[in-house]
Design an enzyme around this catalytic site. Structure first.
Site, PDB file in Angstrom:
ATOM      1  N   ASP A  31     -51.690 -45.926  -9.517  1.00  0.00           N
ATOM      2  CA  ASP A  31     -50.330 -45.381  -9.461  1.00  0.00           C
ATOM      3  C   ASP A  31     -50.315 -43.859  -9.511  1.00  0.00           C
ATOM      4  O   ASP A  31     -49.558 -43.205  -8.784  1.00  0.00           O
ATOM      5  CB  ASP A  31     -49.489 -45.941 -10.610  1.00  0.00           C
TER       6      ASP A  31
ATOM      7  N   ASN B  60     -48.196 -49.924  -4.382  1.00  0.00           N
ATOM      8  CA  ASN B  60     -47.272 -50.804  -5.091  1.00  0.00           C
ATOM      9  C   ASN B  60     -46.800 -50.119  -6.373  1.00  0.00           C
ATOM     10  O   ASN B  60     -46.559 -50.755  -7.388  1.00  0.00           O
ATOM     11  CB  ASN B  60     -47.952 -52.140  -5.415  1.00  0.00           C
TER      12      ASN B  60
ATOM     13  N   ASP C 203     -42.312 -54.869 -20.333  1.00  0.00           N
ATOM     14  CA  ASP C 203     -43.690 -54.987 -19.853  1.00  0.00           C
ATOM     15  C   ASP C 203     -44.605 -55.587 -20.912  1.00  0.00           C
ATOM     16  O   ASP C 203     -45.384 -56.506 -20.652  1.00  0.00           O
ATOM     17  CB  ASP C 203     -44.222 -53.617 -19.420  1.00  0.00           C
TER      18      ASP C 203
ATOM     19  N   GLU D 260     -44.231 -56.222 -10.099  1.00  0.00           N
ATOM     20  CA  GLU D 260     -45.321 -56.322  -9.124  1.00  0.00           C
ATOM     21  C   GLU D 260     -45.393 -57.707  -8.493  1.00  0.00           C
ATOM     22  O   GLU D 260     -45.846 -57.883  -7.371  1.00  0.00           O
ATOM     23  CB  GLU D 260     -46.652 -55.968  -9.791  1.00  0.00           C
TER      24      GLU D 260
ATOM     25  N   HIS E 163     -51.633 -56.166 -12.471  1.00  0.00           N
ATOM     26  CA  HIS E 163     -52.532 -55.756 -13.544  1.00  0.00           C
ATOM     27  C   HIS E 163     -52.216 -56.430 -14.866  1.00  0.00           C
ATOM     28  O   HIS E 163     -53.132 -56.814 -15.607  1.00  0.00           O
ATOM     29  CB  HIS E 163     -52.470 -54.236 -13.703  1.00  0.00           C
ATOM     30  N   ARG E 164     -50.932 -56.613 -15.178  1.00  0.00           N
ATOM     31  CA  ARG E 164     -50.582 -57.160 -16.488  1.00  0.00           C
ATOM     32  C   ARG E 164     -50.907 -58.649 -16.589  1.00  0.00           C
ATOM     33  O   ARG E 164     -51.253 -59.136 -17.665  1.00  0.00           O
ATOM     34  CB  ARG E 164     -49.114 -56.874 -16.803  1.00  0.00           C
TER      35      ARG E 164
ATOM     36  N   LYS F 107     -54.409 -50.405 -11.606  1.00  0.00           N
ATOM     37  CA  LYS F 107     -53.050 -49.841 -11.546  1.00  0.00           C
ATOM     38  C   LYS F 107     -52.733 -49.025 -12.790  1.00  0.00           C
ATOM     39  O   LYS F 107     -52.072 -47.983 -12.709  1.00  0.00           O
ATOM     40  CB  LYS F 107     -52.034 -50.966 -11.368  1.00  0.00           C
TER      41      LYS F 107
END
Length: 663
Positions: free
Chosen positions: A52, A95, A321, A349, A395-396, A423
């Site tokens: 990012d 993204n 998040d 995402e 990623h999460r 990311k």
């Protein structure tokens, strides 16, 4: 960073130690853009290095900003007081929502001829409410694809600032953040008011934005959470230098780890309870579930408290998040956990509610979901299932489900596309393995043994790279030991046997592909020489050295796994290895390969002499009294006389996959 197609996490048993977190993604990209809008130079310290932030830095360079990167310190020479580019520019935003939304707003207010595109998923993430708000104030923005979604074309605006600008607050806080960061560019002559339509979600992220705007000289007047006024005469002022806090969202995985795993606890460096990031409040949710947490100015310490964890019901609007991590913690609870007010998960995402539900079910859990909520039921012992976690380029999702490897049934977990963590946290899995631990028998080992010049080193290093495993070239260890002993001023004789053995036990050697590094210095060519081979023969006959090197070889069995090649890996060193391969090739074929290698390096060689030498060496290796060359009883034999290296790698991978079955 692991860039393998998948990463298999062995069953993990505990964790303890210290983790230093990377910089916050949310703060990093805000600070980069704010620095770009200032006049003069801003030095940004501790910037996150991730996909990012690279996207944002690339965009700033395209705009004409000066960008100088030195590790995690970045110097930005801003655009304030300068003419913005007049030529058409196309930006690729990947993204990265934290780059796409605020940059779109800044470009639209400033005006120009700009196109913003991204990966296919970015073109599925709604941006219509931001575009509507920008159009309301006179910005010229066109959709180049589906209405309400990127890609976008931005042109010159005709700004109309005499009435409040409405923006929806119930889709993404990034829309309001984008306006708050862009509108000071147009507030020289009059105050500008933004009105939030509907409930504002993710308020802590707006607090981050307001806090940073103040650091850059913009004092936004907040009237509740409904109206935000940017004063007339606002002008960005560089703070000179600014430090980026560690990422509180990333802290959630290690807070959860400390709550789940047995051990002396986890210490997190880089962020504390006084963080300006709203996701630091994840620690309160983790404490509700049973975690024991203490905090200092820039650190957290977490230990397992209540066990099993406690199921909770929580409104997660303030930690959207980080709340994803609670979904995996819920698998270790004493009852169901319900996370509410998480509608924003649907437009991240990926559709994160669906993703967390689908992948939790693979593990064996019962899950219910709704438009803005999810309920996860715990998984008691004897109900955990092996699962291959699809990560949706999110990623999460990858980081959350790594915590499932600590399950009660000690089953491994596969994480697909582990590189998606780039990311926000490129070294996440390395950080996890630095504090996680498990029994040696849980760490998989693949052994590839075989005669000289059979190609086992090339094969082993290629398979290790595909799996993300550590690599051990056992044949090089005697050569490296001799090289290190000579560097230390020792003789290669029995008189110095004890000193050489002591040196060998903690030899700082590692293997990267077919490179051999000693104390981070490449010694490949030095030890592969003829003299290197003769020196290796001298130390190999010293019993104490042989024993020391056995211990050293065992130390290479580290998470997530090991690929070891040699002549006795499967028979002597790792007899319990999960897969053993005995690689063979005819003496003629091996001689031809060795001949080509020597000619390529500029040495003259006789192919008949090479073949005779290999045959003699095979005879010696097979008849020696200690660890003779022979296949382990359970080894799979692979004759690669007529195979390419790619075909050999594929065969070993097929054998390995057949033993690693995931649902």
């Amino acid at each position: 960073m692991f860039s393998t197609p998948f990463l298999d996490l062995p069953a993990l048993q505990g964790a303890s130690g210290t983790v230093t977190l990377p910089g916050s993604k949310s703060i990093s990209n805000r600070v980069l853009l704010l620095s770009a809008l200032c006049q003069g130079t801003t030095v940004v310290h501790d910037l996150l290095d991730s996909d990012d932030t690279r996207v944002m830095l690339a965009a700033l360079r395209q705009l004409g900003c000066g960008v100088k990167v030195q590790g995690t310190t970045v110097t930005i020479t801003g655009l304030g007081g300068r003419t913005w580019p007049s030529e058409a520019i196309e930006f690729f935003m990947g993204n990265a929502g934290t780059a796409m939304r605020p940059l779109t707003a800044a470009l639209a207010v400033q005006g120009g001829d700009f196109t913003l595109k991204g990966v296919p998923r970015m073109h599925e993430r709604p941006i219509g409410d931001l575009v509507d708000a920008l159009r309301e104030l006179g910005c010229a923005i066109d959709y180049l694809g589906n209405e309400g979604y990127p890609p976008l074309r931005v042109r010159q605006p005709t700004l109309q600032l005499d009435k409040p600008i409405p923006v929806r607050g119930d889709v993404s806080s990034q829309f309001l953040t984008a306006l708050l960061m862009a509108l000071p560019l147009a507030a020289q002559d009059r105050a500008i008011t933004i009105e939030v339509v509907g409930e504002l979600i993710s308020k802590p992220y707006i607090e981050i934005t307001l806090n940073l705007l103040a650091r850059y000289g913009i004092a936004v007047e907040r009237q509740g959470w409904e109206r935000f006024v940017i004063p007339a005469g606002s002008r960005y002022q560089s703070p000179g230098s600014i430090h980026v806090e560690a990422d509180a969202s990333s802290a959630s995985y290690f807070i959860a780890l400390g709550a789940i795993a047995q051990g002396s606890g986890i210490r997190i460096q880089g962020v504390g309870a006084d963080s300006i990031q709203g996701d630091i409040r994840f620690m309160d949710a983790a404490a509700q579930m049973g975690a024991k947490i203490t905090s200092g100015p820039n650190w957290l310490e977490i230990q397992r408290g209540a066990w099993p964890l406690k199921g909770i019901t929580l409104d997660c609007n303030h930690i959207p998040d980080a709340a994803m991590t609670l979904a995996v913690m819920a698998l270790y609870a004493d009852g169901p956990t319900t996370l509410r007010n998480i509608a924003s998960w649907r437009v991240k995402e990926t559709d994160r509610i669906a993703a967390m539900a689908n992948e939790s079910r693979k593990l064996g859990a019962t899950v219910e979901e709704g438009p803005d909520w999810i309920t996860i039921h715990p998984l008691p012992a004897d109900q955990w299932q092996r699962a291959s976690i699809h990560t949706y380029d999110d990623h999460r999702v990858a980081m959350c489900f790594s915590l499932a490897a600590f399950n009660a049934d000690q089953v491994p977990v596969r994480i697909e596309d582990p590189k998606c963590v780039a990311k926000t946290f490129p070294d996440y899995f390395e950080a996890l393995f630095s504090v996680a631990h498990t029994a040696a028998q849980n760490i998989p080992v693949i052994c590839i043994d075989g005669p000289t010049a059979s190609g086992k080193g090339t094969l082993a290093s290629r398979v290790a790279a595909q799996l993300g495993y550590h690599y051990l070239d056992s044949g090089a260890l005697y050569r490296v030991t001799a090289h290190a002993a000579l560097q230390a001023g020792l003789t290669l004789e029995a008189a110095d046997e004890a000193k050489i053995a002591e040196l060998a036990r903690s030899l700082p050697v590692r293997f990267e592909g077919e490179q051999v590094l000693l104390n981070n210095v490449d010694v490949t060519d030095a030890i592969r020489s003829e003299q290197g081979g003769m020196n290796a023969s001298k130390v190999s006959v010293l019993p104490a050295v042989r024993q020391a090197l056995i211990d050293l070889q065992h130390s290479f069995q580290r998470l997530p796994g090991l690929l070891a090649d040699g002549r006795d890996m499967g028979t002597v060193i790792f007899p319990e290895a999960a897969l053993k391969v005995f690689l063979t090739a005819s003496a003629t074929q091996r001689a031809e390969r060795r001949h080509k290698q020597l000619i390529f390096k500029g040495f003259s060689a006789n192919i008949d002499a090479l073949r005779a030498d290999l045959e003699a060496r095979d005879a010696r290796d097979m008849s020696r009294s200690v660890a003779p060359l022979k296949p382990a009883q359970d080894a799979l034999q692979l004759d690669n006389s007529s195979l390419t290296i790619e075909a050999s790698v594929e065969q070993v991978m097929v054998w390995w996959q057949s033993r690693q079955v995931f649902g």
